[in-house]
Design a protein around this motif. Structure first.
Motif, short mmCIF file in Angstrom:
data_model
loop_
_atom_site.label_atom_id
_atom_site.label_comp_id
_atom_site.label_asym_id
_atom_site.label_seq_id
_atom_site.Cartn_x
_atom_site.Cartn_y
_atom_site.Cartn_z
N ASP A 22 36.53 -1.64 -20.60
CA ASP A 22 35.56 -0.58 -21.57
C ASP A 22 35.87 -1.19 -23.01
N LYS A 23 37.49 -1.48 -23.28
CA LYS A 23 37.66 -1.64 -24.54
C LYS A 23 37.72 -3.17 -25.04
N TYR A 24 37.34 -3.97 -24.00
CA TYR A 24 37.12 -5.62 -24.25
C TYR A 24 35.67 -5.87 -24.35
N GLY A 25 34.72 -4.83 -23.93
CA GLY A 25 33.37 -5.15 -24.24
C GLY A 25 32.60 -4.13 -23.76
N THR A 26 31.36 -4.22 -23.48
CA THR A 26 30.21 -3.48 -22.95
C THR A 26 30.34 -3.47 -21.37
N VAL A 27 30.79 -2.35 -20.62
CA VAL A 27 30.71 -2.44 -19.31
C VAL A 27 29.41 -2.02 -18.84
N HIS A 28 28.76 -3.03 -18.10
CA HIS A 28 27.10 -2.81 -17.88
C HIS A 28 27.19 -2.06 -16.43
N TYR A 29 28.02 -2.68 -15.42
CA TYR A 29 27.72 -1.92 -14.00
C TYR A 29 28.87 -2.25 -13.55
N MET A 30 29.59 -1.49 -12.34
CA MET A 30 30.56 -1.50 -11.68
C MET A 30 30.11 -1.04 -10.22
N SER A 31 30.42 -2.22 -9.31
CA SER A 31 30.18 -2.02 -7.94
C SER A 31 31.30 -1.56 -7.03
N ARG A 32 31.10 -0.55 -6.65
CA ARG A 32 32.18 0.33 -5.59
C ARG A 32 32.16 -0.24 -4.38
N LYS A 33 31.32 -0.90 -3.82
CA LYS A 33 31.41 -1.50 -2.41
C LYS A 33 31.87 -2.93 -2.66
N MET A 34 31.29 -3.74 -3.57
CA MET A 34 31.92 -5.19 -3.64
C MET A 34 33.07 -5.46 -4.50
N HIS A 35 33.34 -4.49 -5.28
CA HIS A 35 34.73 -4.63 -6.58
C HIS A 35 34.40 -5.47 -7.48
N TYR A 36 33.26 -5.29 -8.19
CA TYR A 36 33.10 -6.43 -9.36
C TYR A 36 32.62 -5.45 -10.47
N VAL A 37 32.79 -5.93 -11.60
CA VAL A 37 32.16 -5.22 -12.88
C VAL A 37 31.16 -6.41 -13.76
N VAL A 38 30.22 -5.96 -14.04
CA VAL A 38 29.42 -6.79 -14.91
C VAL A 38 29.49 -6.22 -16.40
N MET A 39 29.96 -7.30 -17.08
CA MET A 39 30.09 -6.48 -18.65
C MET A 39 29.69 -7.72 -19.52
N TYR A 40 29.54 -7.64 -20.70
CA TYR A 40 28.94 -8.22 -21.78
C TYR A 40 29.78 -7.94 -23.03
N MET A 41 30.31 -9.29 -23.85
CA MET A 41 30.95 -9.17 -25.01
C MET A 41 30.27 -10.31 -25.84
N ASN A 42 31.00 -10.29 -27.30
CA ASN A 42 30.36 -11.02 -28.11
C ASN A 42 30.71 -12.57 -27.90
N ALA A 43 30.15 -13.53 -28.24
CA ALA A 43 30.05 -14.77 -27.69
C ALA A 43 31.28 -15.61 -28.86
N ASP A 44 31.35 -14.98 -29.90
CA ASP A 44 32.25 -15.54 -30.60
C ASP A 44 33.79 -15.23 -30.33
N ARG A 45 34.07 -14.20 -30.00
CA ARG A 45 35.39 -14.11 -29.21
C ARG A 45 35.42 -14.03 -27.79
N ALA A 46 34.96 -14.52 -27.01
CA ALA A 46 34.63 -14.46 -25.62
C ALA A 46 35.77 -15.28 -24.97
N ASP A 47 36.02 -16.35 -25.52
CA ASP A 47 37.25 -17.21 -24.81
C ASP A 47 38.82 -16.31 -25.02
N GLU A 48 38.87 -15.86 -26.19
CA GLU A 48 39.90 -14.88 -26.28
C GLU A 48 40.14 -13.71 -25.32
N VAL A 49 39.21 -12.75 -25.48
CA VAL A 49 38.84 -12.02 -24.73
C VAL A 49 39.01 -12.28 -22.90
N VAL A 50 38.32 -13.38 -22.53
CA VAL A 50 38.54 -13.58 -21.00
C VAL A 50 39.79 -13.85 -20.92
N ARG A 51 40.79 -14.63 -21.68
CA ARG A 51 42.15 -14.83 -21.48
C ARG A 51 42.93 -13.73 -21.37
#
Length: 87
Positions: A22-51
């Motif tokens: 949650d501190k890296y962007g907006t968590v939109h959805y967390m799947s408990r069954k398939m173990h994934y998280v959908v999150m959104y972040m600002n495009a200008d800082r996306a490369d740095e945040v993904v690293r």
């Protein structure tokens, strides 16, 4: 007014630890069954945040979401046949 946002699907091994994303962007959805998280972040800082997210020990894989690039305006390529079948 609004900054450009990019969505990412983050595959994780531990959902309890994934709550800290949650501190890296907006968590939109967390799947408990398939173990994934959908999150959104600002495009200008996306490369740095993904690293930074990729370095976390519970992150398996990160995929970019192409939802904003999918065409959502539909055109009718086939003529409407319902008027021929009306009474």
């Amino acid at each position: 007014m609004f900054s450009e946002r990019i969505g990412y699907i983050i595959w994780v091994s531990d959902l309890k630890a994934a709550r800290s994303l949650d501190k890296y962007g907006t968590v939109h959805y967390m799947s408990r069954k398939m173990h994934y998280v959908v999150m959104y972040m600002n495009a200008d800082r996306a490369d740095e945040v993904v690293r930074n997210i990729q370095r976390l020990p519970f992150v398996k894989r990160i995929e970019r979401s192409y939802r904003n690039e999918i065409k959502t305006e539909y055109t009718r390529g086939v003529p409407d046949k319902t008027r021929f079948y009306s009474l």
